[in-house]
Design a protein around this motif. Structure first.
Motif, PDB file in Angstrom:
ATOM      1  N   LEU A 129     -12.831  58.088  -4.393  1.00 26.55           N
ATOM      2  CA  LEU A 129     -12.093  59.333  -4.596  1.00 26.55           C
ATOM      3  C   LEU A 129     -10.832  59.169  -5.441  1.00 26.55           C
ATOM      4  CD1 LEU A 129     -12.260  60.864  -0.987  1.00 26.55           C
ATOM      5  CD2 LEU A 129     -13.836  61.219  -2.896  1.00 26.55           C
ATOM      6  N   GLY A 130     -10.335  57.920  -5.593  1.00 25.84           N
ATOM      7  CA  GLY A 130      -9.054  57.733  -6.267  1.00 25.84           C
ATOM      8  C   GLY A 130      -7.914  58.062  -5.309  1.00 25.84           C
ATOM      9  N   GLY A 131      -6.717  58.255  -5.879  1.00 22.41           N
ATOM     10  CA  GLY A 131      -5.575  58.656  -5.061  1.00 22.41           C
ATOM     11  C   GLY A 131      -4.910  57.522  -4.324  1.00 22.41           C
ATOM     12  N   LEU A 132      -4.826  56.332  -4.934  1.00 22.35           N
ATOM     13  CA  LEU A 132      -4.227  55.183  -4.269  1.00 22.35           C
ATOM     14  C   LEU A 132      -2.770  55.440  -3.875  1.00 22.35           C
ATOM     15  CD1 LEU A 132      -4.368  52.202  -3.392  1.00 22.35           C
ATOM     16  CD2 LEU A 132      -3.696  51.574  -5.736  1.00 22.35           C
ATOM     17  N   SER A 133      -2.049  56.192  -4.676  1.00 20.93           N
ATOM     18  CA  SER A 133      -0.614  56.391  -4.431  1.00 20.93           C
ATOM     19  C   SER A 133      -0.336  57.241  -3.195  1.00 20.93           C
ATOM     20  CB  SER A 133       0.044  57.033  -5.658  1.00 20.93           C
ATOM     21  OG  SER A 133      -0.531  58.306  -5.925  1.00 20.93           O
ATOM     22  N   VAL A 134      -1.322  57.999  -2.728  1.00 18.48           N
ATOM     23  CA  VAL A 134      -1.091  58.901  -1.590  1.00 18.48           C
ATOM     24  C   VAL A 134      -2.022  58.606  -0.415  1.00 18.48           C
ATOM     25  CG1 VAL A 134      -0.181  60.781  -2.994  1.00 18.48           C
ATOM     26  CG2 VAL A 134      -2.640  60.646  -2.588  1.00 18.48           C
ATOM     27  N   PHE A 135      -2.732  57.462  -0.462  1.00 19.81           N
ATOM     28  CA  PHE A 135      -3.727  57.218   0.588  1.00 19.81           C
ATOM     29  C   PHE A 135      -3.097  57.090   1.969  1.00 19.81           C
ATOM     30  CE2 PHE A 135      -2.428  52.820   0.091  1.00 19.81           C
ATOM     31  CZ  PHE A 135      -2.604  52.287   1.354  1.00 19.81           C
ATOM     32  N   SER A 136      -1.797  56.712   2.045  1.00 20.42           N
ATOM     33  CA  SER A 136      -1.166  56.559   3.364  1.00 20.42           C
ATOM     34  C   SER A 136      -1.167  57.869   4.147  1.00 20.42           C
ATOM     35  CB  SER A 136       0.272  56.049   3.209  1.00 20.42           C
ATOM     36  OG  SER A 136       1.068  56.969   2.507  1.00 20.42           O
ATOM     37  N   TRP A 137      -1.301  58.993   3.454  1.00 20.81           N
ATOM     38  CA  TRP A 137      -1.342  60.281   4.144  1.00 20.81           C
ATOM     39  C   TRP A 137      -2.633  60.490   4.924  1.00 20.81           C
ATOM     40  CZ3 TRP A 137       2.287  63.528   5.482  1.00 20.81           C
ATOM     41  CH2 TRP A 137       3.507  63.482   4.821  1.00 20.81           C
ATOM     42  N   LEU A 138      -3.632  59.638   4.677  1.00 18.58           N
ATOM     43  CA  LEU A 138      -4.830  59.695   5.522  1.00 18.58           C
ATOM     44  C   LEU A 138      -4.477  59.395   6.977  1.00 18.58           C
ATOM     45  CD1 LEU A 138      -7.507  57.865   3.337  1.00 18.58           C
ATOM     46  CD2 LEU A 138      -7.287  60.317   3.741  1.00 18.58           C
ATOM     47  N   PHE A 139      -3.489  58.524   7.193  1.00 18.58           N
ATOM     48  CA  PHE A 139      -3.037  58.196   8.537  1.00 18.58           C
ATOM     49  C   PHE A 139      -1.905  59.131   8.959  1.00 18.58           C
ATOM     50  CE2 PHE A 139      -3.902  54.448   5.899  1.00 18.58           C
ATOM     51  CZ  PHE A 139      -5.090  54.021   6.455  1.00 18.58           C
ATOM     52  N   SER A 140      -0.943  59.315   8.052  1.00 15.98           N
ATOM     53  CA  SER A 140       0.238  60.111   8.393  1.00 15.98           C
ATOM     54  C   SER A 140      -0.138  61.558   8.688  1.00 15.98           C
ATOM     55  CB  SER A 140       1.252  60.064   7.247  1.00 15.98           C
ATOM     56  OG  SER A 140       1.617  58.742   6.947  1.00 15.98           O
ATOM     57  N   GLY A 141      -1.038  62.128   7.903  1.00 15.68           N
ATOM     58  CA  GLY A 141      -1.423  63.522   8.108  1.00 15.68           C
ATOM     59  C   GLY A 141      -2.080  63.737   9.453  1.00 15.68           C
ATOM     60  N   TYR A 142      -2.966  62.814   9.831  1.00 15.44           N
ATOM     61  CA  TYR A 142      -3.632  62.918  11.132  1.00 15.44           C
ATOM     62  C   TYR A 142      -2.620  62.774  12.269  1.00 15.44           C
ATOM     63  CZ  TYR A 142      -6.916  61.910  14.923  1.00 15.44           C
ATOM     64  OH  TYR A 142      -7.604  61.934  16.107  1.00 15.44           O
ATOM     65  N   LEU A 143      -1.755  61.748  12.186  1.00 16.86           N
ATOM     66  CA  LEU A 143      -0.743  61.513  13.217  1.00 16.86           C
ATOM     67  C   LEU A 143       0.197  62.697  13.348  1.00 16.86           C
ATOM     68  CD1 LEU A 143       0.815  59.637  15.196  1.00 16.86           C
ATOM     69  CD2 LEU A 143       2.069  58.783  13.203  1.00 16.86           C
ATOM     70  N   LEU A 144       0.623  63.230  12.218  1.00 17.56           N
ATOM     71  CA  LEU A 144       1.556  64.357  12.231  1.00 17.56           C
ATOM     72  C   LEU A 144       0.932  65.565  12.921  1.00 17.56           C
ATOM     73  CD1 LEU A 144       3.769  65.387   9.230  1.00 17.56           C
ATOM     74  CD2 LEU A 144       2.523  67.128  10.490  1.00 17.56           C
ATOM     75  N   ALA A 145      -0.320  65.880  12.558  1.00 18.24           N
ATOM     76  CA  ALA A 145      -0.977  67.059  13.137  1.00 18.24           C
ATOM     77  C   ALA A 145      -1.181  66.900  14.634  1.00 18.24           C
ATOM     78  CB  ALA A 145      -2.315  67.300  12.435  1.00 18.24           C
ATOM     79  N   VAL A 146      -1.573  65.711  15.070  1.00 15.07           N
ATOM     80  CA  VAL A 146      -1.765  65.470  16.504  1.00 15.07           C
ATOM     81  C   VAL A 146      -0.450  65.651  17.261  1.00 15.07           C
ATOM     82  CG1 VAL A 146      -2.250  63.688  18.220  1.00 15.07           C
ATOM     83  CG2 VAL A 146      -3.771  63.959  16.268  1.00 15.07           C
ATOM     84  N   THR A 147       0.607  65.056  16.728  1.00 16.41           N
ATOM     85  CA  THR A 147       1.876  65.038  17.456  1.00 16.41           C
ATOM     86  C   THR A 147       2.504  66.416  17.580  1.00 16.41           C
ATOM     87  OG1 THR A 147       2.263  62.774  16.667  1.00 16.41           O
ATOM     88  CG2 THR A 147       4.161  63.974  17.545  1.00 16.41           C
ATOM     89  N   VAL A 148       2.600  67.136  16.468  1.00 16.66           N
ATOM     90  CA  VAL A 148       3.340  68.396  16.501  1.00 16.66           C
ATOM     91  C   VAL A 148       2.591  69.497  17.235  1.00 16.66           C
ATOM     92  CG1 VAL A 148       4.561  67.851  14.363  1.00 16.66           C
ATOM     93  CG2 VAL A 148       2.444  69.168  14.255  1.00 16.66           C
ATOM     94  N   THR A 149       1.276  69.335  17.432  1.00 17.33           N
ATOM     95  CA  THR A 149       0.528  70.369  18.148  1.00 17.33           C
ATOM     96  C   THR A 149       0.459  70.123  19.651  1.00 17.33           C
ATOM     97  OG1 THR A 149      -1.539  69.193  17.644  1.00 17.33           O
ATOM     98  CG2 THR A 149      -0.901  70.996  16.176  1.00 17.33           C
ATOM     99  N   LEU A 150       0.854  68.938  20.108  1.00 21.29           N
ATOM    100  CA  LEU A 150       0.755  68.643  21.544  1.00 21.29           C
ATOM    101  C   LEU A 150       1.500  69.655  22.413  1.00 21.29           C
ATOM    102  CD1 LEU A 150       0.969  64.742  21.615  1.00 21.29           C
ATOM    103  CD2 LEU A 150      -0.857  66.134  22.591  1.00 21.29           C
ATOM    104  N   PRO A 151       2.774  69.986  22.109  1.00 26.66           N
ATOM    105  CA  PRO A 151       3.451  70.977  22.962  1.00 26.66           C
ATOM    106  C   PRO A 151       2.788  72.349  22.928  1.00 26.66           C
ATOM    107  CG  PRO A 151       5.032  69.784  21.589  1.00 26.66           C
ATOM    108  CD  PRO A 151       3.678  69.466  21.073  1.00 26.66           C
ATOM    109  N   VAL A 152       2.259  72.717  21.772  1.00 28.03           N
ATOM    110  CA  VAL A 152       1.616  74.031  21.645  1.00 28.03           C
ATOM    111  C   VAL A 152       0.364  74.097  22.508  1.00 28.03           C
ATOM    112  CG1 VAL A 152       0.554  75.663  20.038  1.00 28.03           C
ATOM    113  CG2 VAL A 152       2.540  74.306  19.313  1.00 28.03           C
ATOM    114  N   TYR A 153      -0.482  73.072  22.416  1.00 30.33           N
ATOM    115  CA  TYR A 153      -1.699  73.062  23.223  1.00 30.33           C
ATOM    116  C   TYR A 153      -1.385  72.969  24.711  1.00 30.33           C
ATOM    117  CZ  TYR A 153      -4.635  72.492  19.066  1.00 30.33           C
ATOM    118  OH  TYR A 153      -5.291  72.683  17.877  1.00 30.33           O
TER     119      TYR A 153
END
Length: 522
Positions: free
Chosen positions: A54-78
């Motif tokens: 897919l390319g995108g080496l410069s932003v691949f860290s967001w594969l982990f950060s994006g998942y972690l961020l979404a899990v964390t910030v939604t915990l209080p809401v759920y």
């Protein structure tokens, strides 16, 4: 000798299901927990194949950060939604959203789309993490909760450790898209078991307080959408600053300062919004009650200290001890053997000396283990850090589970989801803070030892091929990595001391357990 502790009025209105109906539900919970845990780490070893496609080496860290961020910030809401509408609809929605995100990830056409779909997957993962823990507490009375929590801890630990190996195998021998497609059959089985066997008690009158009769009319539910948006935005800015600071941009750069400043402003706005809300996403009682506040702070410190073994120990094992990836993973994985065993046996301790003292005992042991790590010889033998991790797992099992079981037992059914989510949220934030702080500590030690800028990841990669370096240089680099990880473990010991301080100064000697006659807390 035990005695009931009911210092706060109320009883748990949720009846315990029959054992034959609990088994398939527990199986579904374990499958859901496994999905949420493994997807946090499974992508790591497949990055080369994904970037090559897919390319995108410069932003691949967001594969982990994006998942972690979404899990964390939604915990209080759920957590709040599960208290308002029930656990089952929130868990079903979370599983469906997770599976949709997995299917979209498998169909991604470039790195930007894959990152976006990982966020969708994380939005479902937040519901899985928080709601699974809450349902586990609903299913079992207090005396039996250590068993189910130990099972969930085992699944979480095994899945998290097995994730990188599974991702590497699927990417190497099949296709990286199978990393996400494999979630579908597992998730569908879990979804069927939940829909078929999970039966919640009637929720009429749930807002009238603990012990409300089911025949009372149910008040019109108000959803705090403004509060949910504020919590989500504040958490997103804060976690983005912590995860990307020192990686994508320097800590004192405009992006870092702007994100941290924006998080502070939004945090103040969130407090104002939540104070005025009729049904706030994060109620004020979460921090006003001493027991919950102490447990939140203690488990936030746990998330902080866990960064040392989970993030830095594999690097130490490979760069200092010269182990391969599989052997290095084993050094860490032994912790997952002792943790669930210790957790399962913890009820024999806290029924005698109480939740608070049991947790203090466990964290005191963890503190000694963390302080012992810098005393290991250089380069040492693999069994030495492995033994310490075995002891650390036993100590932390004695610490975490009594606090989770204890705090869940101090609130009635209609507050348990919010309470559990606040605990998990603090632990996740602690992990993000720990990754940022300890990463800066490690790189700072390397810079002081080697001169110039220090980068632990780059140094570890150079030591993967020691034959290309002069022996003297290799020894110098390994000693620098050893010193950096030693300082990280000292920082983790400081986090353990903070957890002890929170329990000693804030936690009451007797947890105000509702209704079920828990163990002594004095």
């Amino acid at each position: 000798m035990t005695e009931p502790s009911t210092t706060r009025a109320g009883t748990d209105p949720a009846p315990t299901p029959a054992p034959d109906r609990r088994r398939p539900v527990v199986a579904a919970l374990m499958l859901g927990m496994g999905l949420a845990a493994i997807d946090g780490t499974i992508v790591s070893t497949a990055v080369p194949q994904i970037v090559g496609d897919l390319g995108g080496l410069s932003v691949f860290s967001w594969l982990f950060s994006g998942y972690l961020l979404a899990v964390t910030v939604t915990l209080p809401v759920y957590g709040k939604l599960s208290d308002t509408f029930g656990r089952k609809p929130v868990l079903v929605a979370g599983v469906v959203l997770f599976l949709v995100g997995s299917l979209l990830c498998a169909a991604a056409w470039d790195m930007a789309s894959l990152i976006a779909f990982r966020v969708v997957q994380g939005l479902g993962g937040g519901a899985l993490q928080g709601t699974v823990q809450t349902i586990a507490a609903d299913l079992y009375p207090l005396k039996e909760r250590p068993k189910i929590q130990a099972k969930l801890s085992s699944v979480w630990a095994a899945s998290a450790v097995a994730g990188p190996a599974a991702g590497g195998l699927l990417a190497g021998y099949a296709d990286w898209r199978w990393i996400f497609l494999i979630n579908l059959p597992v998730g569908l089985v879990a979804l069927w078991l939940i829909c078929r066997y999970l039966v919640e008690p009637g929720r009429a009158g749930v807002h009238a307080g603990a012990g409300a009769r089911k025949t009372e009319p149910r008040a019109r539910v108000r959803i705090d959408w403004a509060g949910a948006l504020c919590v989500f935005a504040t958490g997103a800015l804060l976690l983005t600053a912590l995860v990307q600071g020192g990686v994508a941009w320097p800590w004192l750069s405009a992006p870092s300062l702007g994100l941290l400043g924006g998080a502070a402003v939004l945090g103040a706005v969130t407090v104002l919004v939540e104070r005025r809300a009729a049904e706030p996403i994060i109620p004020g009682w979460v921090w006003r009650r001493r027991t919950i506040a102490a447990v939140n702070l203690a488990l936030g410190a746990l998330g902080l200290l866990m960064v040392a073994p989970t993030v830095f120990l594999p690097t130490y094992a490979q760069s200092v001890l010269g182990l391969g990836p599989i052997a290095a993973g084993f050094v860490l994985s032994v912790m997952t053997l002792s943790w669930p065993v210790s957790a399962a046996l913890s009820n024999r301790v806290y029924t005698r000396i109480g939740f608070r003292l049991t947790a203090i005992l466990g964290m005191s042991g963890a503190l000694l283990v963390l302080l012992a790590f810098p005393l290991l010889p250089f380069p040492g033998e693999p069994w030495q850090p492995a033994l310490l991790m075995l002891l650390l797992g036993a100590a932390l099992g004695l610490f975490q589970l009594p606090l989770v079981v204890g705090v869940q037992s101090t609130v009635p059914y209609e507050e348990r989801g919010t309470t559990t989510a606040s605990v998990l949220f603090c632990r996740q934030v602690g992990q993000s803070v720990g990754a940022a702080v300890f990463g800066a500590v490690a790189n700072g030690v390397l810079a002081a030892r080697l001169g110039g800028d220090g980068d632990l990841d780059a140094l570890a990669r150079s030591l993967d091929s020691p034959e290309s370096l002069p022996p003297a240089t290799t020894d110098t680099l390994r000693r620098a990595v050893d010193a950096a990880v030693d300082y990280v473990y000292l920082g983790a010991a400081g986090a353990a001391a903070l957890a002890l301080l929170a329990l000693l100064t804030l936690a009451p000697r007797r947890f105000p357990v509702l209704g079920e006659g828990a163990g002594r807390e004095d």
